[in-house]
Each structure stands twice: as structure tokens, then as C-alpha cells.
Design an enzyme around this catalytic site. Sequence first.
Site, PDB file in Angstrom:
ATOM      1  N   HIS A 114       0.837  -1.213   0.000  1.00  0.00           N
ATOM      2  CA  HIS A 114       0.000   0.000   0.000  1.00  0.00           C
ATOM      3  C   HIS A 114       0.868   1.258   0.000  1.00  0.00           C
ATOM      4  O   HIS A 114       0.377   2.354  -0.277  1.00  0.00           O
ATOM      5  CB  HIS A 114      -0.899  -0.016   1.238  1.00  0.00           C
ATOM      6  CG  HIS A 114      -2.159   0.781   1.078  1.00  0.00           C
ATOM      7  ND1 HIS A 114      -2.236   1.951   0.358  1.00  0.00           N
ATOM      8  CD2 HIS A 114      -3.407   0.574   1.555  1.00  0.00           C
ATOM      9  CE1 HIS A 114      -3.467   2.437   0.409  1.00  0.00           C
ATOM     10  NE2 HIS A 114      -4.205   1.611   1.117  1.00  0.00           N
ATOM     11  N   ASP A 159      -7.674  -9.184 -18.979  1.00  0.00           N
ATOM     12  CA  ASP A 159      -7.533 -10.427 -19.740  1.00  0.00           C
ATOM     13  C   ASP A 159      -6.047 -10.734 -19.898  1.00  0.00           C
ATOM     14  O   ASP A 159      -5.312  -9.973 -20.536  1.00  0.00           O
ATOM     15  CB  ASP A 159      -8.205 -10.254 -21.109  1.00  0.00           C
ATOM     16  CG  ASP A 159      -8.143 -11.501 -21.969  1.00  0.00           C
ATOM     17  OD1 ASP A 159      -7.492 -12.483 -21.576  1.00  0.00           O
ATOM     18  OD2 ASP A 159      -8.733 -11.478 -23.075  1.00  0.00           O
TER      19      ASP A 159
END
Length: 448
Positions: free
Chosen positions: A155, A375
Amino acid sequence: MIEIKSEIVCRQSIKPSVPTPSHLKTFKLSLLDQISPPIHSNMNFFYPSDNPDFFHKSKLLQHSISTTLSLFYPLAGRLRDAATIDCNDEGAFFVEAKVNIQLSHFLSQPDLNLMDHFLPTTDPTTMELSNGAMFLVRFTSFTCGGVAICFSLTHKLADVSALHTLVQTWSSLCRGSSNPVTPLLIGENFLAPRDEFYAMSATVNIADEKFVQRRFVFSASKISELKAKVSHEFHEVLQSHPSRVEAVLALLWKCAVATKKQKMGSFGPTTLFQAVNLRKRLSPPLPETAIGNFIWPIMVFAYEEKDLELHEVVIQMRKCLNEFNNTKANMFRGEGAASAIMGAIKERGEFFRSNKEMNVYKCSSWCKVPLYDIDFGWGKPLWVVSVNKLVSNTFALADTQSRDGIEALVTLDEEEMALFQQNEQLLKYATPNPSIYAFCNSNYNCRM
């Protein structure tokens, strides 16, 4: 209850395909990165089978990670302190694993408690061998040929938009693209870190709470009903209409506070933090490909129960957002930016020290982030989810696979969750943990 047995096949480090040049060996984070917690966020993609060649897919993933690391070169390094990354090319960490069930079995009854079988960070041996890696991936095969790609990212260098940019680049390289999305690694050039924070630890202490996370899904029709319930008052005040996220979040907060009252016996004042993406709100704006933490919390308060009437909540949410956009967003630019941010952090801390009875809830929304377009070369995912194993009193919102519904992951105290998931007002609009296949796009081939 589904029973899963998982087995790790191999673990390995992955270096950048091109070594980081010597003049880039030290990367200074921005002030907003510096004050971000040094924890790992996760993103998990589940793909149906298109062919059973798991190891070929694994090699493609590993190769594309290596190329991706050369573009996102700080991710191949290690945190030196709260504001500095040593870009030493130690690399990411990659795990191959397999589970003994079919993907359709898991997605028909998605159990968030079973996500440990897919996350790289829940395996102690992986965490020890990864030696502080900031980017970890676990690639898992199901018996049907379906796969899960689950990764954890520090993070300290990434909010939701940065996560999306990373996975866009990585997936396009995996498909063989020669023109991937290029990140903007802005770091200290956006806002320099502050010296007084350099001693901050590179670890974080998480309270030992008993909390649980549950999944609730709002269909498009139920969201429309919810919006219709508040639209008249909202339009009268603001001459516009509430968003899907505002309507759903207002209901979740109201029901969570009602649960707290049930448990405690009386209503207590409460606040809701909402994370706002700064990129498009700055002047001049930053591109969405800017890597780092460009988020800031806005707060909505409810001091009395009447403040949590749904129409009141959505109106206050929009007013707070408008005020932030009009008067506060630009405090992150210019010479006085660092002082303004430090002042805001100090003011917030003093407020909560003086209002210790305030019950705090936090929300992040991934809605409209096109995660279902990711994808890697074998089609689009059936389910994308990010699980929270660290902090309670949170609402995480994301689009369903059909794009018109909202999936809410709610994390609460164990006792409060038992009450929350029976709340009649909540259940009027939300379906608790339905099958993933129930919310697939009708134009999408949800192969089992």
C-alpha cells in the site's frame, strides 16, 4: 461448507527483465505515500477454463511479471524506511499452487474464509522466503482447468487506481502486447516527504480484534428501488440524483450503526470515512496512470439517529464531496501543500482524541474501475474480489460481473455481524452471498 485442500507446487523470486539504472536506485515516496500504512492490499481474479495448460500460463505470467517490473521498477525493490524504496532489483515473489476442487464449486458458494488458500501473503513460508517483497503473486489451478491469479501489493506505493494500472500493464504484456500502459512514477516530485516521519516503522500493528467479513450483493433493480426511496429529497436540495454508491453506502452505514445500537443498548455518534481519488480533482489533474497513493478521506457525521435517515445521509455525502472538490482538493498543490496536509492530519487526530466515543466506519469503492476487462490471454474473469483481513468497520464496494450491480464486502465485529446480516432493512435490498453465476452478464459466457 466447502472443504479445500491446497498444495504449493513451487516458489520463486522474479527479477526485472532489465536491471534498474544506477541513477534510479533510490526512489523517494511522496508525503501521501509516506503516511500510508505499510500493509499489502490484494486483488484476486478467478478465470474459467479455456485450456488445461496451467504451466504454460504460469510461464507467461512469470515472463510478463519480469517485464512489468522493469516499468514499475520500485516494486522490485525493498522498503528502506517510511519514505524510501531501495530499488535493488531483488524482485517480486511468485507461487504456483493447486486446489482439489472445481472452480464452479467454489464460485457457487463463495466463502471469504477460504480465500487464504489463494492469497500469497497467508502462507508463512512464502512470506519468509519473499524477504520483504512488495509484489507477491499466487497462481492456483482448479481441477477443472480454471485458475486464480491473486496478488498482493504494498500500500506504500499503490491505491486502487495504481493497482489497476499495474494489472492493466501486466495483463497486456502477458497477452503479448508491445505497447503496454506506461506508469507515471511521480514520487517525491508530487509532494516531498517530511523529515519528521522518516523514523516511522516499516511495519504496522494491527489490533487483535475478532472480526468477520461477509459479502452482500445489490442487483440493479434493488439499487433502483433504493435510489427511488431518496431521490425526491435529494433532488430538492441538490438538483441532481444520488449515485449507486451513495445509495448503497448510506444503507450499509445506517444498518451497521443500528447493529451497534442493538449491541450497546444506545445510539452513539458516528462518522463515515470515504476515500476520494485526487487525480482528476487536482488542478492541473494527474493522469490515472500516476502510481502512488492519491487518495484522501472525506468525513460524514451523524450525531443523532435522525441524521441517519437515508435521504439525509446521501445528501450529506454529496454535500461533503462537493465541498471537498470546491474548497479542499487544491490544498495538495502549491508551496503550502505539505503544511496544509500536516495541519489537516493534526486537526483530525485532535478531533478523535476529543471524541473518543465516536464510532468510525470506513469505505472504499472500486465501482467503475474496469477490473472485469482484465484479460491475461485466456478471457475475462468470472469474479474479481479484494478481501480485508486487517481492519474492522469497513465497507468495500465493487461492481458485479454484470457491471450494473454492486458487491459489498462488509467487515464488522463478530457479534455485530451476527446481528447485521439479519437486519430486515438490509435484506430488503441486498442478497447475502449469492452464487457468482447469479450476477454474470447475460452476454458473457460464464463457463462452469
